[in-house]
Design a protein around this motif. Sequence first.
Motif, PDB file in Angstrom:
ATOM      1  N   ILE A   1       0.814  -1.212   0.000  1.00  0.00           N
ATOM      2  CA  ILE A   1       0.000   0.000   0.000  1.00  0.00           C
ATOM      3  C   ILE A   1       0.851   1.268   0.000  1.00  0.00           C
ATOM      4  CG2 ILE A   1      -1.683   1.340   1.314  1.00  0.00           C
ATOM      5  CD1 ILE A   1      -2.794  -1.326   2.372  1.00  0.00           C
ATOM      6  N   LEU A   2       1.816   1.327   0.888  1.00  0.00           N
ATOM      7  CA  LEU A   2       2.539   2.582   1.092  1.00  0.00           C
ATOM      8  C   LEU A   2       3.450   2.995  -0.071  1.00  0.00           C
ATOM      9  CD1 LEU A   2       3.208   2.446   4.931  1.00  0.00           C
ATOM     10  CD2 LEU A   2       1.349   3.542   3.658  1.00  0.00           C
ATOM     11  N   PRO A   3       3.950   2.087  -0.915  1.00  0.00           N
ATOM     12  CA  PRO A   3       4.658   2.561  -2.112  1.00  0.00           C
ATOM     13  C   PRO A   3       3.774   3.431  -3.008  1.00  0.00           C
ATOM     14  CG  PRO A   3       5.252   0.291  -1.685  1.00  0.00           C
ATOM     15  CD  PRO A   3       4.136   0.626  -0.723  1.00  0.00           C
ATOM     16  N   GLU A   4       2.454   3.211  -2.947  1.00  0.00           N
ATOM     17  CA  GLU A   4       1.535   4.044  -3.728  1.00  0.00           C
ATOM     18  C   GLU A   4       1.427   5.455  -3.147  1.00  0.00           C
ATOM     19  OE1 GLU A   4       0.232   3.138  -6.550  1.00  0.00           O
ATOM     20  OE2 GLU A   4       0.961   1.074  -6.432  1.00  0.00           O
ATOM     21  N   LEU A   5       1.941   5.621  -1.917  1.00  0.00           N
ATOM     22  CA  LEU A   5       1.955   6.942  -1.267  1.00  0.00           C
ATOM     23  C   LEU A   5       3.365   7.532  -1.240  1.00  0.00           C
ATOM     24  CD1 LEU A   5      -0.731   5.595  -0.208  1.00  0.00           C
ATOM     25  CD2 LEU A   5      -0.370   6.850   1.899  1.00  0.00           C
ATOM     26  N   GLY A   6       4.300   6.843  -1.897  1.00  0.00           N
ATOM     27  CA  GLY A   6       5.648   7.398  -2.001  1.00  0.00           C
ATOM     28  C   GLY A   6       6.715   6.716  -1.183  1.00  0.00           C
TER      29      GLY A   6
ATOM     30  N   ASP B   1       7.195  12.055  -8.422  1.00  0.00           N
ATOM     31  CA  ASP B   1       5.813  11.837  -8.839  1.00  0.00           C
ATOM     32  C   ASP B   1       4.918  12.504  -7.795  1.00  0.00           C
ATOM     33  OD1 ASP B   1       3.283  10.951  -9.518  1.00  0.00           O
ATOM     34  OD2 ASP B   1       3.909   8.892  -9.947  1.00  0.00           O
ATOM     35  N   VAL B   2       4.353  13.659  -8.111  1.00  0.00           N
ATOM     36  CA  VAL B   2       3.587  14.421  -7.118  1.00  0.00           C
ATOM     37  C   VAL B   2       2.311  13.690  -6.700  1.00  0.00           C
ATOM     38  CG1 VAL B   2       4.490  16.651  -7.823  1.00  0.00           C
ATOM     39  CG2 VAL B   2       2.412  15.762  -8.921  1.00  0.00           C
ATOM     40  N   ARG B   3       1.886  12.687  -7.487  1.00  0.00           N
ATOM     41  CA  ARG B   3       0.701  11.912  -7.088  1.00  0.00           C
ATOM     42  C   ARG B   3       0.954  11.202  -5.761  1.00  0.00           C
ATOM     43  NH1 ARG B   3      -0.467   7.897 -11.796  1.00  0.00           N
ATOM     44  NH2 ARG B   3       1.784   7.662 -11.462  1.00  0.00           N
ATOM     45  N   HIS B   4       2.189  10.755  -5.542  1.00  0.00           N
ATOM     46  CA  HIS B   4       2.514  10.087  -4.283  1.00  0.00           C
ATOM     47  C   HIS B   4       2.286  11.036  -3.102  1.00  0.00           C
ATOM     48  CE1 HIS B   4       5.357   7.160  -6.564  1.00  0.00           C
ATOM     49  NE2 HIS B   4       4.129   6.676  -6.469  1.00  0.00           N
ATOM     50  N   HIS B   5       2.753  12.267  -3.241  1.00  0.00           N
ATOM     51  CA  HIS B   5       2.583  13.242  -2.162  1.00  0.00           C
ATOM     52  C   HIS B   5       1.103  13.595  -1.978  1.00  0.00           C
ATOM     53  CE1 HIS B   5       2.608  17.301  -0.283  1.00  0.00           C
ATOM     54  NE2 HIS B   5       3.526  16.719   0.492  1.00  0.00           N
ATOM     55  N   GLU B   6       0.380  13.720  -3.073  1.00  0.00           N
ATOM     56  CA  GLU B   6      -1.053  14.046  -2.983  1.00  0.00           C
ATOM     57  C   GLU B   6      -1.815  12.939  -2.248  1.00  0.00           C
ATOM     58  OE1 GLU B   6      -2.037  14.597  -7.058  1.00  0.00           O
ATOM     59  OE2 GLU B   6      -1.210  16.646  -7.155  1.00  0.00           O
ATOM     60  N   ARG B   7      -1.482  11.688  -2.530  1.00  0.00           N
ATOM     61  CA  ARG B   7      -2.144  10.573  -1.842  1.00  0.00           C
ATOM     62  C   ARG B   7      -1.783  10.560  -0.359  1.00  0.00           C
ATOM     63  NH1 ARG B   7      -0.334   6.248  -6.462  1.00  0.00           N
ATOM     64  NH2 ARG B   7      -1.912   6.781  -8.038  1.00  0.00           N
ATOM     65  N   LEU B   8      -0.513  10.809  -0.055  1.00  0.00           N
ATOM     66  CA  LEU B   8      -0.088  10.847   1.344  1.00  0.00           C
ATOM     67  C   LEU B   8      -0.858  11.922   2.095  1.00  0.00           C
ATOM     68  CD1 LEU B   8       1.826  10.047   3.661  1.00  0.00           C
ATOM     69  CD2 LEU B   8       3.477  11.688   2.737  1.00  0.00           C
ATOM     70  N   MET B   9      -1.000  13.088   1.508  1.00  0.00           N
ATOM     71  CA  MET B   9      -1.702  14.175   2.177  1.00  0.00           C
ATOM     72  C   MET B   9      -3.190  13.862   2.329  1.00  0.00           C
ATOM     73  SD  MET B   9       0.647  16.105   3.097  1.00  0.00           S
ATOM     74  CE  MET B   9      -0.446  17.283   3.893  1.00  0.00           C
ATOM     75  N   ARG B  10      -3.786  13.169   1.364  1.00  0.00           N
ATOM     76  CA  ARG B  10      -5.192  12.768   1.522  1.00  0.00           C
ATOM     77  C   ARG B  10      -5.355  11.840   2.713  1.00  0.00           C
ATOM     78  NH1 ARG B  10      -5.253  11.217  -4.179  1.00  0.00           N
ATOM     79  NH2 ARG B  10      -5.527  13.134  -5.377  1.00  0.00           N
ATOM     80  N   VAL B  11      -4.421  10.903   2.865  1.00  0.00           N
ATOM     81  CA  VAL B  11      -4.486   9.969   3.998  1.00  0.00           C
ATOM     82  C   VAL B  11      -4.403  10.721   5.314  1.00  0.00           C
ATOM     83  CG1 VAL B  11      -3.201   8.160   5.210  1.00  0.00           C
ATOM     84  CG2 VAL B  11      -3.625   7.959   2.759  1.00  0.00           C
ATOM     85  N   VAL B  12      -3.492  11.680   5.383  1.00  0.00           N
ATOM     86  CA  VAL B  12      -3.293  12.433   6.624  1.00  0.00           C
ATOM     87  C   VAL B  12      -4.478  13.349   6.898  1.00  0.00           C
ATOM     88  CG1 VAL B  12      -1.834  14.140   7.760  1.00  0.00           C
ATOM     89  CG2 VAL B  12      -0.785  12.295   6.449  1.00  0.00           C
TER      90      VAL B  12
END
Length: 416
Positions: free
Chosen positions: A230-235, A281-292
């Motif tokens: 899961i977490l590789p998809e978040l960077g 890949d800014v998508r990774h950061h965007e997903r991480l921020m959505r989770v938080v």
Amino acid sequence: MPYCAIDFGTSNSAVALPRGETMMLAPVEGAHTTLPTAVFFNTDEHSRSYGRAALAEYIDGFDGRLMRSLKSILGSSLADTMTDLGDGSAIKYTEIIAIFVAFLKRQAEACAGVSIERAVLGRPVFFVDDDPRADRLAQDQLETAARSAGLKEIHFQYEPIAAAFDYESRLKDEALVLVADIGGGTSDFSLVRVGPQRMGRIDRKDDVLAHHGVHVAGTDFDRRVELETILPELGYRSLDPEGREVPNRVYFDLATWHLINTIYSGKRVGELALMRHLYRDVRHHERLMRVVERRLGHSLAARAEEAKIGVAAGGETSIDLDDLEADLRIAFDEAQLIEAGTEEVHRIAQAARETAKAAGVSLGDVDALYFTGGTTGLHFLTNALCAAFPDAKAVFGDRLASVAAGLGIHAQRIFA
């Protein structure tokens, strides 16, 4: 005077009560005789729920704080610290443990119809690896929590020894048994001589040849699954523009139940927001921020656990992250689970071998391996242990109830 036996587990808990000359498992959640070790502080309805109900309220989207894996906190620096419940109030982790033990006690009393002040509690061989002081502190903290819950006379028994008592009750001949109690937080081993002629003894010290254990078990496999899938998809393990891995602390905290809530502080969220430039890949950061920002950390951890259980039951599964990003799904199969858990399997199997070594017993002298604990549902793990003791018979007890049943037998010998 009435009494009970309490198996306070990392993932699941149970209670045994006397019934005539035998012991029974008490219903602790509806008709269920085991329940997940979970408490949900529901801030929407200003209430508390336990077990399956706690998980259901959390999944249904009520605001509040879900607490799991409480046992793993004992003996750590976190145990006496305060944690935010989501409504501006805070409570010590050890107080939450007392609240959960008090719930188990109330359920036992409702079944027995009397007040209960005496109990046997299970404990792992080691709450904390390689730290006798912290290990003793952990037992003291659990005892303090039990006394806060209203118990006055408390005895402890090692969980794998309790499982041996449960196995012994079904034996016709004497045997040398290695009990493997592999639960959510610890993998505990005890080498025990068991048999019908030994059952009546209250003092069984001479029958216990060795104990050993490691703080590696089910939640560690969950953590590995989350980190590897899961977490590789978040960077996680992604690279910054200069070819270096992005800071990984947030990912390890996201994969550890009792640390997830620390990520949601305003300071931490602000720090993570400023890291956007580190991601190729800014998508990774965007997903991480959505989770938080949406506080999805516990939900991700639960999906990793569900994926592990699904694969262990057979075949492959798909991890659905649709609430994080539309159509984001991750395929997951047994080969990936085995690869993710390679280090954990090695450490657990090594602990089993060291138990026999500590007793001065050759691996070939062990008559049986008795498996209990929820994580023994991972066949590749039990196969590795069987391979380490090729002459031993593999026996599988009730994964969630053998320890509670054995603690009940021990409680009956002490109190009755």
